[in-house]
Design a protein around this motif. Structure first.
Motif, PDB file in Angstrom:
ATOM      1  N   LEU A   1      59.790  78.615  12.729  1.00 35.36           N
ATOM      2  CA  LEU A   1      60.005  78.400  14.158  1.00 35.36           C
ATOM      3  C   LEU A   1      59.068  79.266  15.006  1.00 35.36           C
ATOM      4  O   LEU A   1      58.610  78.843  16.078  1.00 35.36           O
ATOM      5  N   ALA A   2      58.825  80.477  14.446  1.00 35.07           N
ATOM      6  CA  ALA A   2      57.904  81.346  15.196  1.00 35.07           C
ATOM      7  C   ALA A   2      56.516  80.724  15.259  1.00 35.07           C
ATOM      8  O   ALA A   2      55.846  80.735  16.302  1.00 35.07           O
ATOM      9  N   LYS A   3      56.130  80.155  14.116  1.00 36.61           N
ATOM     10  CA  LYS A   3      54.821  79.502  14.113  1.00 36.61           C
ATOM     11  C   LYS A   3      54.805  78.272  15.038  1.00 36.61           C
ATOM     12  O   LYS A   3      53.836  78.010  15.759  1.00 36.61           O
ATOM     13  N   LEU A   4      55.935  77.526  14.957  1.00 32.72           N
ATOM     14  CA  LEU A   4      56.020  76.353  15.831  1.00 32.72           C
ATOM     15  C   LEU A   4      56.036  76.760  17.314  1.00 32.72           C
ATOM     16  O   LEU A   4      55.426  76.097  18.177  1.00 32.72           O
ATOM     17  N   ALA A   5      56.774  77.828  17.554  1.00 27.32           N
ATOM     18  CA  ALA A   5      56.816  78.293  18.942  1.00 27.32           C
ATOM     19  C   ALA A   5      55.438  78.686  19.444  1.00 27.32           C
ATOM     20  O   ALA A   5      55.124  78.535  20.632  1.00 27.32           O
TER      21      ALA A   5
ATOM     22  N   LYS B   1      61.754  72.977  17.357  1.00 25.72           N
ATOM     23  CA  LYS B   1      60.381  73.475  17.381  1.00 25.72           C
ATOM     24  C   LYS B   1      60.325  74.950  17.710  1.00 25.72           C
ATOM     25  O   LYS B   1      59.230  75.515  17.916  1.00 25.72           O
ATOM     26  N   GLY B   2      61.519  75.582  17.738  1.00 29.16           N
ATOM     27  CA  GLY B   2      61.545  77.016  18.008  1.00 29.16           C
ATOM     28  C   GLY B   2      61.607  77.368  19.461  1.00 29.16           C
ATOM     29  O   GLY B   2      61.369  78.530  19.826  1.00 29.16           O
ATOM     30  N   LEU B   3      61.967  76.384  20.268  1.00 32.62           N
ATOM     31  CA  LEU B   3      62.021  76.635  21.713  1.00 32.62           C
ATOM     32  C   LEU B   3      63.476  76.553  22.184  1.00 32.62           C
ATOM     33  O   LEU B   3      64.224  75.683  21.740  1.00 32.62           O
ATOM     34  N   SER B   4      63.876  77.431  23.023  1.00 37.34           N
ATOM     35  CA  SER B   4      65.232  77.453  23.550  1.00 37.34           C
ATOM     36  C   SER B   4      65.191  77.131  25.044  1.00 37.34           C
ATOM     37  O   SER B   4      64.412  77.736  25.799  1.00 37.34           O
ATOM     38  N   VAL B   5      66.050  76.167  25.445  1.00 39.25           N
ATOM     39  CA  VAL B   5      66.062  75.759  26.857  1.00 39.25           C
ATOM     40  C   VAL B   5      67.271  76.342  27.572  1.00 39.25           C
ATOM     41  O   VAL B   5      68.252  76.715  26.935  1.00 39.25           O
TER      42      VAL B   5
ATOM     43  N   VAL C   1      53.788  69.959  25.741  1.00 36.37           N
ATOM     44  CA  VAL C   1      54.595  70.743  24.800  1.00 36.37           C
ATOM     45  C   VAL C   1      53.861  70.990  23.480  1.00 36.37           C
ATOM     46  O   VAL C   1      54.180  71.933  22.749  1.00 36.37           O
ATOM     47  N   HIS C   2      52.916  70.115  23.159  1.00 39.03           N
ATOM     48  CA  HIS C   2      52.175  70.277  21.920  1.00 39.03           C
ATOM     49  C   HIS C   2      50.856  69.519  22.065  1.00 39.03           C
ATOM     50  O   HIS C   2      50.692  68.681  22.931  1.00 39.03           O
ATOM     51  N   SER C   3      49.950  69.834  21.204  1.00 33.40           N
ATOM     52  CA  SER C   3      48.659  69.143  21.272  1.00 33.40           C
ATOM     53  C   SER C   3      48.833  67.673  20.915  1.00 33.40           C
ATOM     54  O   SER C   3      49.633  67.324  20.033  1.00 33.40           O
TER      55      SER C   3
END
Length: 357
Positions: free
Chosen positions: A220-224, A353-357, A268-270
């Motif tokens: 998740l850290a990598k995804l973040a 994806k390691g993101l918190s809303v 949010v992502h490439s």
């Protein structure tokens, strides 16, 4: 030369010779002979008193036979007469009575032998004495000894058998106790091993869970690092699946980030911009297609800074928050669709994806 004549010898006969005077006086010289011998009884008494032993082998043999028969020591058949020769003791020879005339002996000798030398135990009546007195009791004794020996051997065998049975029982009990102790020890060891194995398995499971959690955190850290939230300084006003009459489908199909108009909207992502333009109730909308085919919809924008077919990177600004389309105020309406076209909860997807809303 003159000499005095010798005095006539005098003899004193203590027993008194026949025809001699009863008083003292001179006696003629007595030369014993056959006519002057005392009767056999007196002669026999003389022999006994003088403790003389006859040299006749016949008389001695008969004496041995009488002694053996009277004492029961041996039989005449086994012990033949023995001739004993004694030295001459200088005693006058006298004639002893016949063996058959001896008291207690004459009955043992056959009348056919007048001299007593030919007497045989085979012709006598000693067989009942030797056979009945010695052989029969010996046979009874042997039988009694045999019976006693057999009884003793049986008792000994029984005692040994009982001892062996007791020893076997004791050995069996000891073996059973040892086997029981060994089984209990094995059970205790197995239980201890099972407990240790359970604890080890639990520890391994916990370690695996911790490792998995760490790996997920790393992922998740990598995804973040490669994913980004679509905007900042926002407030969540509507969630995915929320019901209401404001939506034509009857429920909310995305996630609303309320923010002031003009707030930057980020990729949010490439990925590649699939479309960018007006889309009815969505107002101005940008569709960003990611590498795995997932589509991210940005709706109600006030402006757009990218066009269709343009490649963007994570965190790039692609538009601004607005209030175009069917809205009640400025906000960013975000939808996420899988490659198959089905919509998913944007909050859960962002969290994956390691993101918190």
């Amino acid at each position: 030369m003159a000499s005095n004549p010798a005095a006539p010898p005098t003899h004193f006969d203590p027993y008194g010779a026949p025809g001699a005077p009863s008083g003292g006086g001179e006696w003629e010289e007595w030369n014993p002979g056959e006519d002057t011998l005392r009767p056999p009884v007196r002669g026999r008494h003389r022999v006994v008193k003088q403790r003389s032993i006859a040299r006749s082998s016949t008389v001695l043999g008969v004496g041995v036979i009488a002694a053996v028969g009277a004492g029961g020591i041996a039989t005449a058949q086994d012990k033949p007469p023995v001739a004993i020769s004694l030295p001459d003791m200088g005693l006058p020879e006298v004639d002893l009575p016949e063996a058959k005339d001896l008291p207690g002996v004459g009955d043992l000798i056959s009348d056919g032998d007048s001299n007593g030398g030919g007497a045989s135990l085979a012709d006598s009546n000693l067989e009942p004495l030797t056979n009945a007195s010695l052989t029969a009791p010996a046979a009874d004794g042997e039988q009694s000894s045999a019976e006693a020996g057999g009884a003793g051997e049986a008792l000994r065998a029984r005692i040994l058998q009982q001892a062996e049975q007791a020893q076997a029982s004791a050995d069996a009990e000891a073996t059973a106790a040892a086997e029981k102790a060994a089984a209990e020890k094995a059970a205790a060891e197995a239980k201890a091993q099972q407990t240790a194995a359970t604890a080890e398995a639990a520890a391994q499971k916990k370690a695996a869970e911790l490792a998995a959690a760490k790996a997920e955190a790393d992922r998740l850290a990598k995804l973040a690092a490669s994913y980004s939230l679509p905007t900042s300084s926002y407030t969540i006003t509507s969630t995915y699946g929320q019901a209401g009459s404001m939506w034509s489908s009857g429920y909310h199909t995305g996630l609303d980030f309320a923010a002031p108009t003009g707030t930057p909207v980020k990729a949010v992502h490439s990925g590649t911009v699939k479309s960018a333009g007006w889309s009815g109730s969505y107002g101005y909308r940008i569709v960003l297609e990611l590498e795995d085919g997932t589509e991210v919809w940005y709706c109600h924008l006030s402006s757009m800074t990218v066009g269709a077919g343009q490649s963007v990177g994570t965190g790039d600004t692609i538009g601004r928050v607005g209030a175009t389309g069917n809205v009640t105020g400025p906000h960013l309406h975000l939808e996420v669709h899988t490659p198959s076209g089905a919509g998913v909860d944007p909050a859960g997807w962002l969290q994956s994806k390691g993101l918190s809303v």
